[in-house]
Design a protein around this motif. Structure first.
Motif, PDB file in Angstrom:
ATOM      1  N   ARG A 198       0.821  -1.213   0.000  1.00  0.00           N
ATOM      2  CA  ARG A 198       0.000   0.000   0.000  1.00  0.00           C
ATOM      3  C   ARG A 198       0.859   1.269   0.000  1.00  0.00           C
ATOM      4  O   ARG A 198       0.474   2.294  -0.521  1.00  0.00           O
ATOM      5  CB  ARG A 198      -0.882  -0.005   1.257  1.00  0.00           C
ATOM      6  N   VAL A 199       2.060   1.148   0.586  1.00  0.00           N
ATOM      7  CA  VAL A 199       2.883   2.346   0.750  1.00  0.00           C
ATOM      8  C   VAL A 199       3.801   2.582  -0.452  1.00  0.00           C
ATOM      9  O   VAL A 199       3.813   3.665  -1.035  1.00  0.00           O
ATOM     10  CB  VAL A 199       3.714   2.242   2.054  1.00  0.00           C
ATOM     11  N   CYS A 200       4.574   1.549  -0.831  1.00  0.00           N
ATOM     12  CA  CYS A 200       5.615   1.793  -1.841  1.00  0.00           C
ATOM     13  C   CYS A 200       5.281   1.195  -3.210  1.00  0.00           C
ATOM     14  O   CYS A 200       6.039   1.397  -4.156  1.00  0.00           O
ATOM     15  CB  CYS A 200       6.952   1.258  -1.340  1.00  0.00           C
ATOM     16  N   ARG A 201       4.227   0.445  -3.306  1.00  0.00           N
ATOM     17  CA  ARG A 201       3.773  -0.184  -4.552  1.00  0.00           C
ATOM     18  C   ARG A 201       4.692  -1.293  -5.047  1.00  0.00           C
ATOM     19  O   ARG A 201       4.541  -1.773  -6.178  1.00  0.00           O
ATOM     20  CB  ARG A 201       3.538   0.854  -5.687  1.00  0.00           C
ATOM     21  N   ARG A 202       5.695  -1.661  -4.220  1.00  0.00           N
ATOM     22  CA  ARG A 202       6.518  -2.817  -4.610  1.00  0.00           C
ATOM     23  C   ARG A 202       5.709  -4.093  -4.335  1.00  0.00           C
ATOM     24  O   ARG A 202       4.653  -4.031  -3.691  1.00  0.00           O
ATOM     25  CB  ARG A 202       7.802  -2.852  -3.780  1.00  0.00           C
ATOM     26  N   GLN A 203       6.264  -5.235  -4.732  1.00  0.00           N
ATOM     27  CA  GLN A 203       5.554  -6.496  -4.503  1.00  0.00           C
ATOM     28  C   GLN A 203       5.275  -6.670  -3.003  1.00  0.00           C
ATOM     29  O   GLN A 203       6.178  -6.459  -2.179  1.00  0.00           O
ATOM     30  CB  GLN A 203       6.403  -7.653  -5.010  1.00  0.00           C
ATOM     31  N   ALA A 204       4.046  -7.034  -2.684  1.00  0.00           N
ATOM     32  CA  ALA A 204       3.669  -7.132  -1.266  1.00  0.00           C
ATOM     33  C   ALA A 204       4.177  -8.439  -0.663  1.00  0.00           C
ATOM     34  O   ALA A 204       4.399  -9.424  -1.370  1.00  0.00           O
ATOM     35  CB  ALA A 204       2.164  -7.031  -1.127  1.00  0.00           C
ATOM     36  N   TRP A 205       4.348  -8.435   0.632  1.00  0.00           N
ATOM     37  CA  TRP A 205       4.776  -9.644   1.358  1.00  0.00           C
ATOM     38  C   TRP A 205       3.597 -10.264   2.095  1.00  0.00           C
ATOM     39  O   TRP A 205       3.450 -11.474   2.160  1.00  0.00           O
ATOM     40  CB  TRP A 205       5.880  -9.257   2.359  1.00  0.00           C
ATOM     41  N   ILE A 206       2.705  -9.434   2.628  1.00  0.00           N
ATOM     42  CA  ILE A 206       1.641  -9.974   3.484  1.00  0.00           C
ATOM     43  C   ILE A 206       0.376  -9.126   3.404  1.00  0.00           C
ATOM     44  O   ILE A 206       0.451  -7.921   3.190  1.00  0.00           O
ATOM     45  CB  ILE A 206       2.143 -10.042   4.965  1.00  0.00           C
ATOM     46  N   LYS A 207      -0.736  -9.820   3.592  1.00  0.00           N
ATOM     47  CA  LYS A 207      -2.008  -9.089   3.651  1.00  0.00           C
ATOM     48  C   LYS A 207      -2.460  -8.987   5.100  1.00  0.00           C
ATOM     49  O   LYS A 207      -2.421  -9.985   5.829  1.00  0.00           O
ATOM     50  CB  LYS A 207      -3.079  -9.828   2.844  1.00  0.00           C
ATOM     51  N   ILE A 208      -2.896  -7.816   5.509  1.00  0.00           N
ATOM     52  CA  ILE A 208      -3.494  -7.662   6.838  1.00  0.00           C
ATOM     53  C   ILE A 208      -5.001  -7.698   6.630  1.00  0.00           C
ATOM     54  O   ILE A 208      -5.604  -6.705   6.191  1.00  0.00           O
ATOM     55  CB  ILE A 208      -3.057  -6.327   7.499  1.00  0.00           C
ATOM     56  N   PRO A 209      -5.624  -8.851   6.936  1.00  0.00           N
ATOM     57  CA  PRO A 209      -7.037  -9.014   6.556  1.00  0.00           C
ATOM     58  C   PRO A 209      -7.956  -7.965   7.164  1.00  0.00           C
ATOM     59  O   PRO A 209      -8.879  -7.508   6.497  1.00  0.00           O
ATOM     60  CB  PRO A 209      -7.391 -10.411   7.092  1.00  0.00           C
ATOM     61  N   TRP A 210      -7.705  -7.548   8.403  1.00  0.00           N
ATOM     62  CA  TRP A 210      -8.693  -6.648   9.030  1.00  0.00           C
ATOM     63  C   TRP A 210      -8.756  -5.299   8.329  1.00  0.00           C
ATOM     64  O   TRP A 210      -9.782  -4.644   8.323  1.00  0.00           O
ATOM     65  CB  TRP A 210      -8.450  -6.488  10.534  1.00  0.00           C
ATOM     66  N   GLY A 211      -7.644  -4.901   7.678  1.00  0.00           N
ATOM     67  CA  GLY A 211      -7.675  -3.616   6.993  1.00  0.00           C
ATOM     68  C   GLY A 211      -7.731  -3.805   5.481  1.00  0.00           C
ATOM     69  O   GLY A 211      -7.690  -2.839   4.735  1.00  0.00           O
ATOM     70  N   ASN A 212      -7.798  -5.071   5.052  1.00  0.00           N
ATOM     71  CA  ASN A 212      -7.764  -5.422   3.629  1.00  0.00           C
ATOM     72  C   ASN A 212      -6.592  -4.707   2.940  1.00  0.00           C
ATOM     73  O   ASN A 212      -6.735  -4.113   1.884  1.00  0.00           O
ATOM     74  CB  ASN A 212      -9.104  -5.037   2.973  1.00  0.00           C
ATOM     75  N   THR A 213      -5.423  -4.780   3.602  1.00  0.00           N
ATOM     76  CA  THR A 213      -4.256  -4.027   3.149  1.00  0.00           C
ATOM     77  C   THR A 213      -3.062  -4.944   2.947  1.00  0.00           C
ATOM     78  O   THR A 213      -2.850  -5.861   3.747  1.00  0.00           O
ATOM     79  CB  THR A 213      -3.860  -2.993   4.239  1.00  0.00           C
ATOM     80  N   TRP A 214      -2.279  -4.663   1.900  1.00  0.00           N
ATOM     81  CA  TRP A 214      -1.050  -5.428   1.658  1.00  0.00           C
ATOM     82  C   TRP A 214       0.161  -4.573   2.015  1.00  0.00           C
ATOM     83  O   TRP A 214       0.152  -3.356   1.794  1.00  0.00           O
ATOM     84  CB  TRP A 214      -0.954  -5.819   0.185  1.00  0.00           C
TER      85      TRP A 214
END
Ligand code: SF4
Ligand code: ZN
Ligand code: ZN
Length: 315
Positions: free
Chosen positions: A5-21
């Motif tokens: 969500r911050v740097c747009r690089r490939q994500a490592w993990i999803k935080i389900p409660w915020g639906n955020t990578w």
């Protein structure tokens, strides 16, 4: 490919409660900011001597690494307390983990050795619990001892705040089980922060709004050493009510990500102020044995000690 969500690089993990990578770097940043935010929002008063209660488990290690450096930057004096409960095949290992963390972070270390201080260990106590000498479970007695020791060590060495690493799943389970049993009095003190008084040192739970899985991810991504063994006295067969509600929460979260966080936040914001208004005036007396304050005399800690002394004298 999901992106951070911050740097747009490939994500490592999803935080389900915020639906955020997040990528690894920004997950660490998110986690540390979240813990500090809870601390700054709820902890009142300028606490300058802060004691981290660290058992070596993932939660307390995550709390220590994420928050202690930030408090040091704020010119707080920070120390770690470890209670050596004398559990064979467990406490020695936990002590090593905490020692390594303390050395790495260069923080002052206090060890409370239960055997040296009282003459008994949790192994001894577990033995008597098995013979039905105490009506409480070993974990409930162990909890009483730990709470006493936090206050004892903090008072003795002049700390003004004790931090413990309870996570959101624990808090959820505790709220639900106490609501189910109607034990509202125990919910009165369930807050992210309890101010100190002339009797007790202030306490805070900076991981109050952190899911257990977030703490696990933090220690994993930072490759931190944690205790992986299970305490040999942890209940195997019978499941506590708190544990059952925690399991329910995992199922609920699959369908409604974030429901636990919403529940705990609402508890603090909407229910807690209401039940606090109904708070009974608690009787506080000085324990004749140890000189600390408690609702009973002798305090629960000294009562356990007395009972054990009698048993061991007889045998
Ligand atoms: Fe104490 Fe129970 Fe935890 Fe073992 S599992 S350390 S006895 S509270
Ligand atoms: Zn990133
Ligand atoms: Zn006492």
């Amino acid at each position: 490919m999901p992106r951070c969500r911050v740097c747009r690089r490939q994500a490592w993990i999803k935080i389900p409660w915020g639906n955020t990578w997040f990528c690894k770097e920004h997950f660490i940043e998110y986690f540390e900011r979240k813990v500090l935010r809870t601390y700054e929002k709820y902890v009142r008063g300028a606490h300058k001597r802060v004691l981290f209660a660290v058992s070596g488990g993932k939660d307390s290690i995550a709390m220590l690494y994420s928050l202690a450096p930030k408090l040091l930057e704020k010119n707080c004096e920070v120390s770690v307390m470890f209670i050596d409960l004398g559990i064979r095949g467990y406490s020695e290992y936990a002590l090593k983990i905490v020692e390594n963390a303390v050395n790495e972070l260069r923080i002052e270390f206090k060890i409370y050795d239960l055997r040296e201080e009282t003459g008994y260990t949790i192994d001894d106590l577990a033995e008597t619990v098995r013979s039905n000498i105490f009506r409480k479970s070993i974990c409930s007695l162990c909890g009483t001892i730990k709470r006493y020791v936090y206050n004892y060590v903090a008072t003795k060495y002049d700390y003004d705040l004790v931090l413990t690493g309870h996570n959101l799943d624990d808090i959820y389970g505790f709220i639900m089980s106490n609501l189910a049993t109607g034990n509202i009095n125990d919910l009165i003190k369930l807050k992210p922060y309890i101010p100190g008084s002339k009797y007790f040192v202030a306490k805070a739970k900076p991981l109050f709004f952190n899911y257990e899985y977030e703490n696990k991810l933090y220690v994993t991504v930072k490759e931190l050493g944690i205790v992986i063994q299970k305490c040999p006295h942890a209940p195997i067969k019978e499941e506590s009510l708190v544990m059952s509600f925690k399991k329910e929460l995992y199922e609920l979260e699959k369908k409604h990500p974030g429901i636990g966080l919403m529940f705990v936040k609402n508890f603090v914001k909407n229910i807690q102020p209401y039940i606090t208004r109904k708070e009974p005036v608690e009787k506080i007396v000085k324990c004749n044995m140890c000189g600390l304050y408690s609702s009973t005399n002798p305090c629960s800690f000294c009562r356990i000690k007395l009972k054990l002394e009698k048993i061991f004298k007889k045998s």
